[in-house]
Design a protein around this motif. Structure first.
Motif, short mmCIF file in Angstrom:
data_model
loop_
_atom_site.label_atom_id
_atom_site.label_comp_id
_atom_site.label_asym_id
_atom_site.label_seq_id
_atom_site.Cartn_x
_atom_site.Cartn_y
_atom_site.Cartn_z
N LEU A 137 0.82 -1.21 0.00
CA LEU A 137 0.00 0.00 0.00
C LEU A 137 0.85 1.26 0.00
O LEU A 137 0.55 2.23 -0.71
N ALA A 138 1.94 1.29 0.78
CA ALA A 138 2.76 2.49 0.88
C ALA A 138 3.37 2.86 -0.47
O ALA A 138 3.37 4.04 -0.87
N ALA A 139 3.88 1.87 -1.19
CA ALA A 139 4.49 2.14 -2.50
C ALA A 139 3.43 2.60 -3.50
O ALA A 139 3.68 3.51 -4.30
N CYS A 140 2.26 2.00 -3.43
CA CYS A 140 1.17 2.39 -4.35
C CYS A 140 0.68 3.80 -4.04
O CYS A 140 0.39 4.58 -4.95
N ALA A 141 0.60 4.13 -2.75
CA ALA A 141 0.10 5.45 -2.36
C ALA A 141 0.98 6.56 -2.91
O ALA A 141 0.48 7.64 -3.28
N GLU A 142 2.29 6.32 -2.99
CA GLU A 142 3.19 7.32 -3.56
C GLU A 142 2.88 7.60 -5.03
O GLU A 142 3.16 8.69 -5.54
N ASP A 149 -5.38 -1.82 -7.92
CA ASP A 149 -5.20 -1.24 -9.24
C ASP A 149 -3.94 -1.80 -9.89
O ASP A 149 -3.92 -2.12 -11.09
N ALA A 150 -2.88 -1.92 -9.10
CA ALA A 150 -1.63 -2.49 -9.61
C ALA A 150 -1.84 -3.94 -10.01
O ALA A 150 -1.39 -4.38 -11.07
N GLU A 151 -2.56 -4.68 -9.17
CA GLU A 151 -2.80 -6.09 -9.45
C GLU A 151 -3.62 -6.26 -10.72
O GLU A 151 -3.31 -7.11 -11.56
N ASP A 294 2.58 14.27 -16.47
CA ASP A 294 1.92 13.10 -17.04
C ASP A 294 0.73 12.73 -16.18
O ASP A 294 0.55 13.30 -15.08
N PRO A 295 -0.12 11.78 -16.60
CA PRO A 295 -1.29 11.42 -15.80
C PRO A 295 -0.95 10.91 -14.41
O PRO A 295 -1.76 11.03 -13.49
N GLY A 296 0.26 10.36 -14.24
CA GLY A 296 0.66 9.87 -12.93
C GLY A 296 0.80 10.97 -11.90
O GLY A 296 0.79 10.69 -10.69
N ASP A 297 0.92 12.22 -12.33
CA ASP A 297 1.04 13.35 -11.41
C ASP A 297 -0.28 14.08 -11.20
O ASP A 297 -0.33 15.05 -10.45
N MET A 298 -1.34 13.64 -11.87
CA MET A 298 -2.63 14.34 -11.80
C MET A 298 -3.54 13.75 -10.73
O MET A 298 -3.44 12.58 -10.38
N THR A 299 -4.45 14.59 -10.24
CA THR A 299 -5.53 14.10 -9.39
C THR A 299 -6.57 13.41 -10.27
O THR A 299 -6.55 13.52 -11.51
N ASP A 300 -7.49 12.71 -9.64
CA ASP A 300 -8.56 12.04 -10.40
C ASP A 300 -9.35 13.04 -11.24
O ASP A 300 -9.66 12.78 -12.41
N SER A 301 -9.70 14.19 -10.63
CA SER A 301 -10.51 15.18 -11.37
C SER A 301 -9.72 15.77 -12.53
O SER A 301 -10.29 16.06 -13.59
N GLU A 302 -8.42 15.94 -12.36
CA GLU A 302 -7.59 16.46 -13.44
C GLU A 302 -7.52 15.46 -14.60
O GLU A 302 -7.56 15.84 -15.77
N ILE A 303 -7.40 14.18 -14.27
CA ILE A 303 -7.38 13.15 -15.31
C ILE A 303 -8.70 13.14 -16.07
O ILE A 303 -8.72 13.10 -17.30
#
Length: 318
Positions: A137-142, A149-151, A294-303
């Motif tokens: 969870l900690a790695a995913c949260a970053e 989602d990763a799985e 990139d999308p990885g830096d966006m919030t859900d609403s931004e995406i």
């Protein structure tokens, strides 16, 4: 909920059959053999997800007996497959397997163990992924997504080295070609020779009709957290003709969401020039409302805003 890692599967006492394909025939599963790998639709996919396995996502290594569904995450030793398919207790499944020429999995691996200095990645198969787990969870949260989602995206984790593991698969068969290992300090392809430009990460796990093309496989998991389940990653900004052809084979429309940097902008301009009018509708992610790279830096609403307002190939300016 994060699926707990099963324990003891690799310990002495986990049996595998002497003839895996014969056992698959006996329990009534249809399959195709490709070298040491056996491919088929996942037999537990519908029970786990509520949906049938539309894209053959399941493979078994005929030597090690280890299986993996890189779509729903169902994985384990052969005895677990027997237990679930026949709906019998684990102890009965173990007796069933041992009665068909079973040998201890750990002994089989020890007999083939190579010196540590030898690069064993040339013998890559699904059993090679057995050491990796669902990311914590900690790695995913970053990265702003959850372990599930990763799985779902097929991303794994090396717990010994705190490192992301990204499988790279054949676009046609789903056969494992290798994987990427990476964290903030380290990156490596295993094997170095695998051709990532001929495949797309996410091609075997998508669930939506609208493709979104990103550079990083981890952004595919980020898109899933934001509600988009057809993320595809090109493993960088250098999107190849082979990768675009794969998208056209599976989708009518793709949102090009490469990084908002010089390399990404130049790649978008090239794709518009070379791919407009070739049977695939191109749209380009709208970065006008955010400073994210990139999308990885966006919030859900931004995406959501960026995808909903993606530019057509006519309006895009590069």
């Amino acid at each position: 909920m994060v699926r707990a890692k099963a324990k003891g599967w690799d310990a002495v006492g986990t049996p595998i059959p002497g003839n895996v394909t014969a056992c698959l025939d006996e329990i009534g599963l249809d399959y195709k053999v490709n070298g040491d790998e056996i491919h088929m639709p996942c037999p537990m996919h519908e029970a786990r997800t509520g949906k049938k396995d539309k894209h053959p996502s399941f493979s078994i290594n005929s030597d090690a007996g280890y299986f993996n569904c890189f779509s729903c995450g169902y994985r384990g030793p052969f005895v677990v497959l027997v237990k679930d398919v026949l709906d019998i207790p684990y102890s009965d499944a173990a007796v069933w397997v041992r009665g068909r020429g079973g040998i201890e999995r750990v002994k089989k691996f020890l007999a083939k163990k190579q010196p540590s200095q030898v690069d064993t990645t040339k013998h890559i198969n699904e059993a090679s992924l057995a050491l990796y787990v669902t990311p914590p969870l900690a790695a995913c949260a970053e990265r702003m997504f959850f372990p599930q989602d990763a799985e779902a995206a097929g991303v794994l984790w090396d717990p010994k080295r705190d490192m992301w593991i990204v499988p790279v698969r054949c676009p046609d068969t789903g056969m494992l070609w290798g994987w990427q290992e990476k964290n903030s300090r380290y990156f490596r392809n295993r094997p170095n020779s695998m051709t990532k430009s001929k495949t797309l990460f996410g091609l075997h796990t998508y669930e939506d009709d609208l493709a979104i093309l990103v550079e990083s496989p981890l952004d595919v998991a980020r898109l899933r957290a934001a509600g988009y389940k057809a993320g595809l990653a090109a493993f960088g900004a250098g999107v190849s003709d082979a990768q675009m052809s794969l998208i056209r084979d599976h989708f009518d429309t793709v949102v090009i969401a490469l990084d908002n940097d010089k390399a990404g902008v130049e790649a978008c301009a090239r794709l518009r020039k070379e791919w407009v009018g070739r049977g695939l509708t191109l749209r380009f992610l709208d970065y006008s409302h955010t400073s994210a790279k990139d999308p990885g830096d966006m919030t859900d609403s931004e995406i959501t805003y960026a995808v909903d307002n993606a530019y057509s190939s006519v309006l895009a300016r590069f």
